[in-house]
Design an enzyme around this catalytic site. Structure first.
Site, PDB file in Angstrom:
ATOM      1  N   ASP A  63       0.857  -1.180   0.000  1.00  0.00           N
ATOM      2  CA  ASP A  63       0.000   0.000   0.000  1.00  0.00           C
ATOM      3  C   ASP A  63       0.896   1.233   0.000  1.00  0.00           C
ATOM      4  O   ASP A  63       1.806   1.348   0.818  1.00  0.00           O
ATOM      5  CB  ASP A  63      -0.918   0.024   1.226  1.00  0.00           C
ATOM      6  N   ASP A  74       5.121   1.773  -5.473  1.00  0.00           N
ATOM      7  CA  ASP A  74       4.094   2.148  -6.438  1.00  0.00           C
ATOM      8  C   ASP A  74       3.992   1.033  -7.477  1.00  0.00           C
ATOM      9  O   ASP A  74       4.940   0.774  -8.212  1.00  0.00           O
ATOM     10  CB  ASP A  74       4.502   3.470  -7.092  1.00  0.00           C
ATOM     11  N   ASN A 122      -5.102  -5.357  -6.714  1.00  0.00           N
ATOM     12  CA  ASN A 122      -6.285  -4.685  -6.182  1.00  0.00           C
ATOM     13  C   ASN A 122      -6.125  -3.162  -6.134  1.00  0.00           C
ATOM     14  O   ASN A 122      -7.116  -2.442  -6.070  1.00  0.00           O
ATOM     15  CB  ASN A 122      -6.561  -5.225  -4.767  1.00  0.00           C
ATOM     16  N   TYR A 137     -12.036   5.277 -15.441  1.00  0.00           N
ATOM     17  CA  TYR A 137     -12.036   4.084 -14.599  1.00  0.00           C
ATOM     18  C   TYR A 137     -12.609   2.880 -15.351  1.00  0.00           C
ATOM     19  O   TYR A 137     -12.047   1.776 -15.319  1.00  0.00           O
ATOM     20  CB  TYR A 137     -12.861   4.384 -13.345  1.00  0.00           C
ATOM     21  N   LYS A 195     -10.716  -0.620 -16.284  1.00  0.00           N
ATOM     22  CA  LYS A 195     -11.231  -1.911 -15.805  1.00  0.00           C
ATOM     23  C   LYS A 195     -11.596  -2.844 -16.960  1.00  0.00           C
ATOM     24  O   LYS A 195     -11.455  -4.071 -16.843  1.00  0.00           O
ATOM     25  CB  LYS A 195     -12.440  -1.679 -14.898  1.00  0.00           C
ATOM     26  N   THR A 255     -16.479   0.665  -0.271  1.00  0.00           N
ATOM     27  CA  THR A 255     -15.080   1.071  -0.173  1.00  0.00           C
ATOM     28  C   THR A 255     -15.004   2.584  -0.325  1.00  0.00           C
ATOM     29  O   THR A 255     -16.006   3.249  -0.591  1.00  0.00           O
ATOM     30  CB  THR A 255     -14.220   0.427  -1.281  1.00  0.00           C
TER      31      THR A 255
END
Length: 303
Positions: free
Chosen positions: A40, A75, A102, A173, A177, A207
């Site tokens: 992360d 990263d 993820n 986005y 995806k 989320t």
């Protein structure tokens, strides 16, 4: 930790694992006996640095429960950084068995208002971020396979309904995806020879990326089953990361609450064959008949 641990001894990387679905994945893998690299970078919803270390907090949670984990702050969309991430797993735990991609963030805007930087940033972290980690992990597994060592590895990517059906206000986005869905198909075909399966999920859960879009429908219940909890997504991901899933590859799974479904993508339709080149004026009724005989399109989210 659990007694029947289906990932016992396996080494797992989960990217974007400091919060939300990624955190749930990391904890669920650890509960099933896996050694987890918690990646992360510590960013806000729009990708800006926060200076926080949520990955280290998740590592502490895993260790408090008796599991094994290390934090990584690289990263994933940086070529050298993603290589370091893969290398850390190998150097720390002696190998790598599972890569869960993820990590991501959103910069939502209607296409007519979307800036070039907002497009580039989202495509970079989602699509390039998936590619970079997959590329370096696959290089390691290819080397292991060519050296005659048994490989039983897994990649689980994260797509979205926004990529499969489209989503108003999320053109960048959704495109990223959708690209991940296509990348998953290609990787599954290429990596199988090395003992690697590649699948993807399209999850629905509460989320940071969804709480403003679905605020009314995603509120946690006062009691009973929390249908939108991120933890609902993780059991399938853990199973896909286990040795039990060896015969499953190139698939897209939709996961929401207690529901699991296979997403069927583009398929070849039944053609109308003229046997020669079409005249443009002839194609109107042909296209109308093709559409009339097809399955109705899924609606675009937010349309």
């Amino acid at each position: 930790m659990g007694t029947e641990q289906i990932c016992a001894g396996r080494t797992v990387i989960v990217t974007g694992a400091g919060r939300g679905i990624g955190r749930a994945h990391a904890l669920a893998f650890a509960a099933e006996g896996a050694r987890v690299v918690v990646n992360d970078i510590g960013t806000a919803l729009d990708g800006a640095s926060t200076g926080e270390t949520p990955g280290e907090q998740v590592v502490a949670e895993i260790k408090a429960l008796g599991g094994e984990a290390v934090a990584n702050g690289d990263d994933v969309a940086d070529w050298a950084g993603s290589r370091r991430l893969i290398r850390q797993a190998i150097d720390t735990f002696g190998g790598l068995d599972v890569l869960v991609n993820n990590a991501g963030f959103v910069r939502d805007r209607m296409l007519v208002n979307l800036g070039e930087d907002e497009w580039d940033a989202v495509i970079r972290v989602h699509l390039k971020g998936h590619f970079c980690t997959m590329r370096h992990a696959a290089e390691y597994w290819r080397g292991e396979s060519k050296a005659g060592r048994h490989v039983d590895a897994r990649i689980i990517n994260t797509s979205s309904g926004a990529g499969l059906q489209g989503s108003v206000g999320q053109g960048n986005y959704g495109a990223a995806k959708a690209g991940i869905a296509g990348l998953t198909l290609t990787a599954s075909a290429e990596f199988g020879r090395y003992g690697v399966t590649v699948n993807a999920i399209a999850p629905s859960a509460r989320t940071r990326m969804t709480e403003t879009v679905f605020a009314e429908t995603m509120a946690a219940p006062e009691d009973g089953f929390d249908a939108m909890a991120p933890e609902n997504v993780s059991p399938l991901v853990v199973w896909l990361g286990s040795t039990q899933s060896a015969r499953v590859t190139g698939r897209m799974f939709e996961v929401e609450a207690g529901k699991v479904a296979l997403g069927d993508g583009w398929r070849h339709g039944t053609p109308v064959d003229r046997g020669a080149r079409w005249d443009p004026a002839e194609l109107g009724p042909v296209v109308a008949d093709l559409i009339a005989g097809s399955v109705a399109q899924e609606p675009v989210y937010g349309a």
